[in-house]
Scaffold this motif. Structure first.
Motif, PDB file in Angstrom:
ATOM      1  N   ILE A  70       0.868  -1.181   0.000  1.00 47.79           N
ATOM      2  CA  ILE A  70       0.000   0.000   0.000  1.00 47.79           C
ATOM      3  C   ILE A  70       0.901   1.226   0.000  1.00 47.79           C
ATOM      4  O   ILE A  70       1.825   1.328   0.811  1.00 47.79           O
ATOM      5  CB  ILE A  70      -0.920  -0.005   1.232  1.00 47.79           C
ATOM      6  N   ARG A  71       0.621   2.172  -0.918  1.00 47.98           N
ATOM      7  CA  ARG A  71       1.469   3.349  -1.051  1.00 47.98           C
ATOM      8  C   ARG A  71       0.634   4.626  -1.009  1.00 47.98           C
ATOM      9  O   ARG A  71      -0.483   4.672  -1.538  1.00 47.98           O
ATOM     10  CB  ARG A  71       2.236   3.298  -2.380  1.00 47.98           C
ATOM     11  N   ASP A  72       1.211   5.651  -0.398  1.00 47.13           N
ATOM     12  CA  ASP A  72       0.613   6.985  -0.368  1.00 47.13           C
ATOM     13  C   ASP A  72       1.033   7.710  -1.642  1.00 47.13           C
ATOM     14  O   ASP A  72       2.209   7.977  -1.866  1.00 47.13           O
ATOM     15  CB  ASP A  72       1.097   7.745   0.867  1.00 47.13           C
ATOM     16  N   MET A  73       0.046   8.042  -2.483  1.00 43.95           N
ATOM     17  CA  MET A  73       0.323   8.682  -3.767  1.00 43.95           C
ATOM     18  C   MET A  73      -0.165  10.134  -3.798  1.00 43.95           C
ATOM     19  O   MET A  73      -0.488  10.672  -4.852  1.00 43.95           O
ATOM     20  CB  MET A  73      -0.337   7.876  -4.893  1.00 43.95           C
ATOM     21  N   GLY A  74      -0.227  10.769  -2.642  1.00 43.81           N
ATOM     22  CA  GLY A  74      -0.647  12.167  -2.580  1.00 43.81           C
ATOM     23  C   GLY A  74      -2.116  12.313  -2.261  1.00 43.81           C
ATOM     24  O   GLY A  74      -2.510  12.333  -1.092  1.00 43.81           O
ATOM     25  N   ASP A  75      -2.949  12.393  -3.288  1.00 45.68           N
ATOM     26  CA  ASP A  75      -4.390  12.547  -3.066  1.00 45.68           C
ATOM     27  C   ASP A  75      -5.127  11.219  -3.031  1.00 45.68           C
ATOM     28  O   ASP A  75      -6.346  11.189  -2.875  1.00 45.68           O
ATOM     29  CB  ASP A  75      -5.012  13.453  -4.126  1.00 45.68           C
ATOM     30  N   HIS A  76      -4.386  10.121  -3.166  1.00 42.77           N
ATOM     31  CA  HIS A  76      -5.028   8.806  -3.127  1.00 42.77           C
ATOM     32  C   HIS A  76      -4.037   7.757  -2.624  1.00 42.77           C
ATOM     33  O   HIS A  76      -2.827   8.005  -2.533  1.00 42.77           O
ATOM     34  CB  HIS A  76      -5.557   8.418  -4.507  1.00 42.77           C
ATOM     35  N   LEU A  77      -4.572   6.588  -2.290  1.00 45.76           N
ATOM     36  CA  LEU A  77      -3.749   5.433  -1.947  1.00 45.76           C
ATOM     37  C   LEU A  77      -3.741   4.453  -3.114  1.00 45.76           C
ATOM     38  O   LEU A  77      -4.760   4.278  -3.787  1.00 45.76           O
ATOM     39  CB  LEU A  77      -4.297   4.711  -0.710  1.00 45.76           C
ATOM     40  N   ARG A  90      -4.527  -3.898   8.853  1.00 44.47           N
ATOM     41  CA  ARG A  90      -3.485  -3.429   9.763  1.00 44.47           C
ATOM     42  C   ARG A  90      -2.751  -2.181   9.267  1.00 44.47           C
ATOM     43  O   ARG A  90      -1.992  -1.575  10.029  1.00 44.47           O
ATOM     44  CB  ARG A  90      -2.463  -4.550   9.981  1.00 44.47           C
ATOM     45  N   ASP A  91      -2.961  -1.776   8.035  1.00 42.04           N
ATOM     46  CA  ASP A  91      -2.166  -0.696   7.470  1.00 42.04           C
ATOM     47  C   ASP A  91      -2.593   0.673   8.009  1.00 42.04           C
ATOM     48  O   ASP A  91      -3.775   1.030   7.945  1.00 42.04           O
ATOM     49  CB  ASP A  91      -2.289  -0.694   5.952  1.00 42.04           C
ATOM     50  N   PRO A  92      -1.667   1.494   8.519  1.00 47.07           N
ATOM     51  CA  PRO A  92      -2.029   2.797   9.083  1.00 47.07           C
ATOM     52  C   PRO A  92      -2.514   3.786   8.032  1.00 47.07           C
ATOM     53  O   PRO A  92      -3.318   4.681   8.348  1.00 47.07           O
ATOM     54  CB  PRO A  92      -0.722   3.272   9.746  1.00 47.07           C
ATOM     55  N   LEU A  93      -2.048   3.683   6.789  1.00 46.97           N
ATOM     56  CA  LEU A  93      -2.522   4.584   5.736  1.00 46.97           C
ATOM     57  C   LEU A  93      -4.002   4.362   5.447  1.00 46.97           C
ATOM     58  O   LEU A  93      -4.764   5.318   5.263  1.00 46.97           O
ATOM     59  CB  LEU A  93      -1.700   4.376   4.462  1.00 46.97           C
ATOM     60  N   VAL A  94      -4.406   3.115   5.390  1.00 45.69           N
ATOM     61  CA  VAL A  94      -5.821   2.808   5.167  1.00 45.69           C
ATOM     62  C   VAL A  94      -6.657   3.316   6.333  1.00 45.69           C
ATOM     63  O   VAL A  94      -7.707   3.936   6.139  1.00 45.69           O
ATOM     64  CB  VAL A  94      -6.020   1.292   4.975  1.00 45.69           C
ATOM     65  N   ILE A 177      -5.523  -1.046  -7.067  1.00 48.85           N
ATOM     66  CA  ILE A 177      -6.741  -0.294  -6.787  1.00 48.85           C
ATOM     67  C   ILE A 177      -6.330   1.086  -6.306  1.00 48.85           C
ATOM     68  O   ILE A 177      -5.490   1.209  -5.411  1.00 48.85           O
ATOM     69  CB  ILE A 177      -7.623  -0.989  -5.719  1.00 48.85           C
ATOM     70  N   ARG A 178      -6.887   2.109  -6.911  1.00 51.68           N
ATOM     71  CA  ARG A 178      -6.627   3.481  -6.512  1.00 51.68           C
ATOM     72  C   ARG A 178      -7.840   3.996  -5.735  1.00 51.68           C
ATOM     73  O   ARG A 178      -8.957   4.014  -6.252  1.00 51.68           O
ATOM     74  CB  ARG A 178      -6.361   4.355  -7.741  1.00 51.68           C
ATOM     75  N   ILE A 179      -7.615   4.419  -4.480  1.00 48.20           N
ATOM     76  CA  ILE A 179      -8.710   4.882  -3.636  1.00 48.20           C
ATOM     77  C   ILE A 179      -8.422   6.309  -3.175  1.00 48.20           C
ATOM     78  O   ILE A 179      -7.380   6.563  -2.552  1.00 48.20           O
ATOM     79  CB  ILE A 179      -8.905   3.966  -2.413  1.00 48.20           C
ATOM     80  N   PRO A 180      -9.316   7.261  -3.464  1.00 44.38           N
ATOM     81  CA  PRO A 180      -9.090   8.641  -3.015  1.00 44.38           C
ATOM     82  C   PRO A 180      -9.065   8.730  -1.493  1.00 44.38           C
ATOM     83  O   PRO A 180      -9.681   7.921  -0.796  1.00 44.38           O
ATOM     84  CB  PRO A 180     -10.312   9.400  -3.573  1.00 44.38           C
ATOM     85  N   LYS A 181      -8.341   9.723  -1.000  1.00 46.42           N
ATOM     86  CA  LYS A 181      -8.388  10.006   0.430  1.00 46.42           C
ATOM     87  C   LYS A 181      -9.675  10.759   0.751  1.00 46.42           C
ATOM     88  O   LYS A 181     -10.195  11.499  -0.091  1.00 46.42           O
ATOM     89  CB  LYS A 181      -7.168  10.838   0.835  1.00 46.42           C
ATOM     90  N   TRP A 182     -10.172  10.567   1.964  1.00 46.69           N
ATOM     91  CA  TRP A 182     -11.449  11.141   2.354  1.00 46.69           C
ATOM     92  C   TRP A 182     -11.298  11.965   3.639  1.00 46.69           C
ATOM     93  O   TRP A 182     -11.850  11.611   4.677  1.00 46.69           O
ATOM     94  CB  TRP A 182     -12.495  10.030   2.535  1.00 46.69           C
ATOM     95  N   PRO A 183     -10.583  13.094   3.575  1.00 49.11           N
ATOM     96  CA  PRO A 183     -10.431  13.918   4.786  1.00 49.11           C
ATOM     97  C   PRO A 183     -11.763  14.533   5.211  1.00 49.11           C
ATOM     98  O   PRO A 183     -12.552  15.003   4.380  1.00 49.11           O
ATOM     99  CB  PRO A 183      -9.443  15.007   4.349  1.00 49.11           C
ATOM    100  N   GLY A 184     -12.028  14.506   6.506  1.00 45.43           N
ATOM    101  CA  GLY A 184     -13.246  15.114   7.026  1.00 45.43           C
ATOM    102  C   GLY A 184     -14.480  14.240   6.951  1.00 45.43           C
ATOM    103  O   GLY A 184     -15.564  14.662   7.373  1.00 45.43           O
TER     104      GLY A 184
END
Length: 291
Positions: A70-77, A90-94, A177-184
């Motif tokens: 799992i990688r942090d790609m900026g605006d998505h994982l 278990r992944d902290p980014l998820v 799989i590319r998943i956008p981040k969902w802040p808020g």
């Protein structure tokens, strides 16, 4: 039962896997079923044993290290297709950026399955009773697909075509799989099943954005309410802008089964699933909103 005879291949990388698949299925329009991908095997192996699937070639992606992680790609994982359910949980980014995926994955089957099963295998299997397709739909996930003509990206809303049928061609692989981040946003996955290891009779994935005590935006995905995972558009429209109160949420959730075609089977009739969808949607939104 014993599976029918097949050739087993375990390539070390995606390019080799695609070469093997191209040889096994030189004409994708005519070779459907000639080659099958093993991506954990928690759904495929039972199909092989009961001979509901009888491929000529099984391509095991377990050796493709590039499909894991799992990688942090900026605006998505970016999540590799061969990342196990256990690692997703278990992944902290998820947990930080798309907690709904971790919540739903915790409900998949049992620990043994979660240690072997993969997110890509679950999504490519395209079972509407599976937990993760509805989550992918709710989170606006994009499927990264590699094939002989290169790479393409398919939104989750266009990936699931019918029961156990996805947009994957016979000579293509779901590689990430590319998943956008969902802040808020806050999330909850609500599921009703008869035993801990059983498929969901109905599941509800809810994402909520609260502003000044109101539900500014709501997204709801439904598990096992049709031949594919579906968005509860009626609920999303009815819940937009309502007060964050249980009574208002319950009223909006009455739209949960609108436009759905839930199956009737030995586990539950369609009208019972419609009732469950309304009740579970109310619970999912309420818990996501902290009510």
């Amino acid at each position: 039962m014993i599976p029918s005879t097949f050739t087993y291949e375990q390539p070390a990388d995606v390019s080799t896997a695609l070469e093997i698949m191209s040889r096994a299925a030189p004409d994708p329009q005519e070779a459907d079923g000639a080659v099958t991908v093993l991506a954990g095997g928690q759904s495929l192996v039972p199909l092989l044993r009961f001979r509901l699937a009888a491929p000529d070639v099984v391509v095991d992606l377990g050796g493709c290290a590039e499909l894991q992680g799992i990688r942090d790609m900026g605006d998505h994982l970016w999540i590799g297709a061969m990342t196990t359910h256990h690692d997703v949980i278990r992944d902290p980014l998820v947990a930080e950026h798309c907690g709904l995926l971790a919540q739903a994955t915790r409900t998949v089957a049992d620990p043994a399955v979660r240690h072997r099963g993969t997110i890509g295998g679950s999504l490519a299997h395209a079972d509407p009773a599976g937990d993760l397709p509805a989550v992918a739909l709710t989170l606006n996930a994009e499927m990264i697909i590699d094939g002989p003509d290169g790479q393409r990206e398919v939104p989750a809303g266009e990936f699931f075509l019918d029961y156990l049928t996805s947009a994957l061609e016979p000579d293509e692989l779901l590689t990430g799989i590319r998943i956008p981040k969902w802040p808020g946003w806050t999330f909850h996955y609500e599921k009703f099943n008869r035993t801990a290891q059983a498929w969901a009779l109905v599941g509800v994935a809810a994402a909520v954005q609260r502003v000044h005590g109101d539900l500014a935006e709501v997204r709801v995905g439904l598990t096992n309410m049709g031949a594919t995972p579906v968005r509860a558009r009626g609920v999303e429209q009815a819940a937009r802008g309502i007060p964050a109160q249980r009574r208002a949420v319950t009223e909006a959730s009455r739209q949960a089964s609108s436009g759905t075609e839930p199956p009737s089977d030995t586990h539950a009739q369609s009208d019972y699933r419609r009732h469950l969808a309304q009740v579970l949607t109310g619970r999912a939104i309420s818990r996501a909103a902290g009510l």
